[in-house]
Design a protein around this motif. Structure first.
Motif, mmCIF file in Angstrom:
data_model
loop_
_atom_site.group_PDB
_atom_site.id
_atom_site.type_symbol
_atom_site.label_atom_id
_atom_site.label_comp_id
_atom_site.label_asym_id
_atom_site.label_seq_id
_atom_site.Cartn_x
_atom_site.Cartn_y
_atom_site.Cartn_z
ATOM 1 N N LEU A 1 -2.524 7.250 -14.133
ATOM 2 C CA LEU A 1 -1.578 8.377 -14.074
ATOM 3 C C LEU A 1 -0.350 8.095 -14.933
ATOM 4 N N ARG B 1 4.202 14.573 -11.184
ATOM 5 C CA ARG B 1 4.794 14.617 -12.524
ATOM 6 C C ARG B 1 3.780 15.126 -13.550
ATOM 7 N N ASN B 2 2.529 14.740 -13.369
ATOM 8 C CA ASN B 2 1.481 15.181 -14.303
ATOM 9 C C ASN B 2 0.971 16.571 -13.964
ATOM 10 N N ARG B 3 1.572 17.148 -12.928
ATOM 11 C CA ARG B 3 1.181 18.487 -12.463
ATOM 12 C C ARG B 3 -0.295 18.541 -12.097
ATOM 13 N N HIS C 1 3.873 1.502 -1.164
ATOM 14 C CA HIS C 1 4.471 1.577 -2.511
ATOM 15 C C HIS C 1 3.486 2.222 -3.499
ATOM 16 N N LEU C 2 2.209 1.803 -3.433
ATOM 17 C CA LEU C 2 1.206 2.374 -4.340
ATOM 18 C C LEU C 2 0.990 3.857 -4.057
ATOM 19 N N TRP C 3 0.903 4.221 -2.792
ATOM 20 C CA TRP C 3 0.685 5.638 -2.435
ATOM 21 C C TRP C 3 1.850 6.505 -2.922
ATOM 22 N N ALA D 1 3.903 5.855 -5.454
ATOM 23 C CA ALA D 1 3.837 5.942 -6.924
ATOM 24 C C ALA D 1 2.738 6.917 -7.348
ATOM 25 N N GLU D 2 1.622 6.878 -6.649
ATOM 26 C CA GLU D 2 0.501 7.766 -6.966
ATOM 27 C C GLU D 2 0.896 9.234 -6.776
ATOM 28 N N LEU E 1 0.837 -1.214 0.000
ATOM 29 C CA LEU E 1 0.000 0.000 0.000
ATOM 30 C C LEU E 1 0.867 1.256 0.000
ATOM 31 N N ARG F 1 -5.523 3.579 -10.418
ATOM 32 C CA ARG F 1 -5.273 5.023 -10.533
ATOM 33 C C ARG F 1 -3.806 5.265 -10.893
ATOM 34 N N VAL F 2 -2.903 4.472 -10.302
ATOM 35 C CA VAL F 2 -1.474 4.587 -10.651
ATOM 36 C C VAL F 2 -1.285 4.278 -12.137
ATOM 37 N N ARG G 1 3.964 10.483 -6.708
ATOM 38 C CA ARG G 1 5.027 10.847 -7.650
ATOM 39 C C ARG G 1 4.454 11.129 -9.033
ATOM 40 N N LEU G 2 3.561 10.276 -9.510
ATOM 41 C CA LEU G 2 2.985 10.460 -10.839
ATOM 42 C C LEU G 2 2.049 11.667 -10.886
ATOM 43 N N ALA G 3 1.315 11.881 -9.806
ATOM 44 C CA ALA G 3 0.415 13.038 -9.759
ATOM 45 C C ALA G 3 1.231 14.329 -9.825
ATOM 46 N N PRO H 1 -3.299 17.554 -8.994
ATOM 47 C CA PRO H 1 -3.401 17.235 -7.573
ATOM 48 C C PRO H 1 -3.675 15.753 -7.384
ATOM 49 N N ALA H 2 -3.070 15.176 -6.380
ATOM 50 C CA ALA H 2 -3.331 13.761 -6.042
ATOM 51 C C ALA H 2 -4.733 13.652 -5.517
ATOM 52 N N ARG H 3 -5.557 12.831 -6.211
ATOM 53 C CA ARG H 3 -6.933 12.735 -5.762
ATOM 54 C C ARG H 3 -7.174 11.435 -5.046
#
Lengths: 42, 246
Positions: free
Chosen positions: B235, A36-38, A25-27, A29-30, A23, B231-232, A32-34, A40-42
């Protein structure tokens, strides 16, 4: 039968550590990618 | 929203809107799964340690089954989702099915890893050994290796269409091991406990209820992990699209 309490404790802690680590690890990655995509992490 | 010639898994070149290929589950639904898991898992722990009676023969080690069996069942569920999503991908070529299959496979490997951790920890005090090449254990280990190789395969094929097709085939073929795991203890002589629930009356009600609470709690955990993993994936796809568009 030998004392099985230590095995019980290790089984529960090990399972919690496995699910918790995945979990986390997933958070990570989420987030980091959010970033990177500029977006907001939703 | 602008239209560009975005890469698609079906190989089409018609303009597509720049938007995530995977429909994101509603944020509220994801939070609901997380909340339900957060509530039911402590209930499971309380029931496993204080409500369910201690087994006269196996002692404390029997309580491992309240996380071992639900983890196995949810692992099977996760691989069933991979199976269905892989068929849907091969039929439609839609990327969302490939993403669903990949996400469910990864979560399934985590759940089956828990089974492979907890099983030997039950086996040592009850059987006297951590591991034996019993039909149920062997076929389950093979199942875990199949889906681990599924994840490795995805990591080694860079081209998205080939990656999706190869892994869909493996996701379908690999699922054939699930009924073998389930029936292995009946087909061959196995030391592994069977008829834990289906032939009711052998399991005291308190144990059965605790086991079912475990299945419910881990189902919520699976749904939450799957939704976060998807969701990952969404993204990641958006980031890849953005790079292509640039």
């Amino acid at each position: 039968m030998k004392n099985s309490v230590p095995y019980l404790v290790v089984a529960y802690l090990g399972t919690a550590a496995l699910y918790g680590a995945y979990l986390a690890h997933l958070w990570r990655a989420e987030r980091r990618l959010a970033r990177r995509n500029r977006g907001p992490a939703r | 929203m602008s239209d560009v010639k975005a890469p698609t898994l079906d190989g089409s070149t018609r303009p597509r809107p720049v938007e995530p290929a995977v429909a994101e589950p509603a944020e509220r639904t994801r939070r609901l799964w997380g909340l339900l898991a957060l509530v039911t898992i402590p209930v499971l722990l309380a029931m496993a340690f204080w409500y369910a009676p201690e087994d006269a023969n196996q002692g404390a080690a029997q309580r491992i089954f309240y996380i071992h069996v639900p983890s196995a069942w949810i692992g099977f569920l996760a691989f069933a989702v991979v199976f269905v999503a892989s068929i849907a991908f091969l039929a439609t070529g839609a990327r969302r099915w490939d993403d669903l299959a990949a996400s469910s496979a990864e979560v399934g490997v985590v759940f089956t890893s828990a089974v492979l951790i907890t099983g030997p920890l039950w086996g040592r005090p009850v059987w006297g050994v951590y591991w034996t090449w019993d039909p149920r254990l062997t076929s389950f280990l093979m199942l875990w290796l199949i889906y681990l190789s599924y994840l490795v395969l995805r990591g080694y094929v860079p081209e998205p269409i080939r990656r999706a097709r190869f892994s869909a085939v493996l996701g379908i073929v690999g699922f054939l091991d699930v009924p073998i795991v389930y029936l292995s203890a009946r087909w061959w002589r196995s030391e592994h406990p069977t008829q834990f629930v289906v032939e009711g009356g052998r399991l005291p009600d308190q144990m059965l209820v605790t086991m079912l609470v475990g299945v419910v709690a881990f189902t919520f955990l699976y749904l939450y992990l799957l939704s976060v993993r998807r969701r990952v994936a969404r993204l990641r796809a958006a980031a890849e699209l953005e790079e292509v568009v640039r």
